[in-house]
Design a protein around this motif. Structure first.
Motif, PDB file in Angstrom:
ATOM      1  N   GLU A  43      14.852  18.868   2.549  1.00 60.40           N
ATOM      2  CA  GLU A  43      15.583  18.252   3.664  1.00 60.40           C
ATOM      3  C   GLU A  43      16.857  17.544   3.217  1.00 60.40           C
ATOM      4  O   GLU A  43      17.907  17.669   3.847  1.00 60.40           O
ATOM      5  CB  GLU A  43      14.660  17.256   4.388  1.00 60.40           C
ATOM      6  N   GLU A  44      16.775  16.804   2.111  1.00 62.28           N
ATOM      7  CA  GLU A  44      17.898  15.934   1.753  1.00 62.28           C
ATOM      8  C   GLU A  44      18.888  16.559   0.778  1.00 62.28           C
ATOM      9  O   GLU A  44      20.051  16.177   0.741  1.00 62.28           O
ATOM     10  CB  GLU A  44      17.345  14.616   1.179  1.00 62.28           C
ATOM     11  N   ILE A  45      18.438  17.508  -0.017  1.00 62.65           N
ATOM     12  CA  ILE A  45      19.326  18.090  -1.020  1.00 62.65           C
ATOM     13  C   ILE A  45      19.661  19.554  -0.702  1.00 62.65           C
ATOM     14  O   ILE A  45      20.813  19.967  -0.779  1.00 62.65           O
ATOM     15  CB  ILE A  45      18.685  17.985  -2.428  1.00 62.65           C
ATOM     16  N   LEU A  46      18.655  20.315  -0.319  1.00 59.12           N
ATOM     17  CA  LEU A  46      18.866  21.756  -0.119  1.00 59.12           C
ATOM     18  C   LEU A  46      19.293  22.107   1.305  1.00 59.12           C
ATOM     19  O   LEU A  46      19.808  23.197   1.542  1.00 59.12           O
ATOM     20  CB  LEU A  46      17.584  22.520  -0.474  1.00 59.12           C
ATOM     21  N   HIS A  47      19.077  21.209   2.251  1.00 62.81           N
ATOM     22  CA  HIS A  47      19.413  21.465   3.662  1.00 62.81           C
ATOM     23  C   HIS A  47      18.826  22.790   4.155  1.00 62.81           C
ATOM     24  O   HIS A  47      19.503  23.588   4.814  1.00 62.81           O
ATOM     25  CB  HIS A  47      20.935  21.414   3.856  1.00 62.81           C
ATOM     26  N   ASN A  48      17.572  23.016   3.763  1.00 65.23           N
ATOM     27  CA  ASN A  48      16.826  24.219   4.143  1.00 65.23           C
ATOM     28  C   ASN A  48      17.501  25.520   3.681  1.00 65.23           C
ATOM     29  O   ASN A  48      17.382  26.558   4.335  1.00 65.23           O
ATOM     30  CB  ASN A  48      16.547  24.253   5.650  1.00 65.23           C
ATOM     31  N   VAL A  49      18.190  25.457   2.548  1.00 63.06           N
ATOM     32  CA  VAL A  49      18.772  26.651   1.936  1.00 63.06           C
ATOM     33  C   VAL A  49      18.193  26.776   0.521  1.00 63.06           C
ATOM     34  O   VAL A  49      18.412  25.900  -0.320  1.00 63.06           O
ATOM     35  CB  VAL A  49      20.310  26.560   1.847  1.00 63.06           C
ATOM     36  N   CYS A  50      17.481  27.861   0.262  1.00 61.09           N
ATOM     37  CA  CYS A  50      16.927  28.052  -1.080  1.00 61.09           C
ATOM     38  C   CYS A  50      18.061  28.336  -2.062  1.00 61.09           C
ATOM     39  O   CYS A  50      18.867  29.249  -1.821  1.00 61.09           O
ATOM     40  CB  CYS A  50      15.916  29.203  -1.075  1.00 61.09           C
ATOM     41  N   PRO A  51      18.156  27.597  -3.154  1.00 53.57           N
ATOM     42  CA  PRO A  51      19.257  27.798  -4.096  1.00 53.57           C
ATOM     43  C   PRO A  51      19.184  29.143  -4.822  1.00 53.57           C
ATOM     44  O   PRO A  51      20.194  29.626  -5.328  1.00 53.57           O
ATOM     45  CB  PRO A  51      19.094  26.647  -5.098  1.00 53.57           C
ATOM     46  N   ASN A  52      18.010  29.751  -4.822  1.00 54.67           N
ATOM     47  CA  ASN A  52      17.826  31.013  -5.556  1.00 54.67           C
ATOM     48  C   ASN A  52      18.076  32.244  -4.691  1.00 54.67           C
ATOM     49  O   ASN A  52      18.491  33.281  -5.197  1.00 54.67           O
ATOM     50  CB  ASN A  52      16.410  31.092  -6.135  1.00 54.67           C
ATOM     51  N   CYS A  53      17.785  32.150  -3.388  1.00 58.71           N
ATOM     52  CA  CYS A  53      17.911  33.340  -2.542  1.00 58.71           C
ATOM     53  C   CYS A  53      18.670  33.087  -1.245  1.00 58.71           C
ATOM     54  O   CYS A  53      19.041  34.046  -0.555  1.00 58.71           O
ATOM     55  CB  CYS A  53      16.532  33.925  -2.234  1.00 58.71           C
TER      56      CYS A  53
END
Ligand SMILES: [Zn+2]
Ligand SMILES: [Zn+2]
Length: 101
Positions: free
Chosen positions: A37-47
């Motif tokens: 929620e706070e760092i990735l904003h619901n975006v997976c950094p890998n895919c």
């Protein structure tokens, strides 16, 4: 079969089988809810995909399919995000609904 990884890939916090905080993407990249929620904003950094709550593998073995027979993974995946690379992924995916990515 889902691996049920033991920790958050970014902050390494413990995410046991019964954790309410464990989130996974379609590739099983596993993060805690706070990081999602706070760092990735619901975006997976890998895919680039979105996250959903990870299910708990049952302890009760009535069906024969349970955590005793199919243990959770003990292999920690700890790959903290690299800010520069993640920024690009975030910009690409953040404003697109996860189902449309
Ligand atoms: Zn985390
Ligand atoms: Zn992913």
């Amino acid at each position: 079969m889902l691996e049920i990884r033991p920790t958050c890939e970014h902050c390494n916090t413990a995410l046991p089988n019964d954790s309410d905080e464990a989130m996974i993407c379609s590739f099983e990249c596993t993060f805690c809810r706070t990081c999602v929620e706070e760092i990735l904003h619901n975006v997976c950094p890998n895919c680039g995909g979105g996250f959903e709550k990870r299910p708990t593998r049952p302890v009760n073995c009535t069906t024969g399919n349970c955590v005793e027979k199919y243990p959770v993974s003990s292999i920690e995946v700890h790959k903290p995000i690299k800010q520069d690379a993640f920024k690009e992924v975030l910009e690409t995916f953040e404003n697109v609904e996860p189902r449309n990515r």
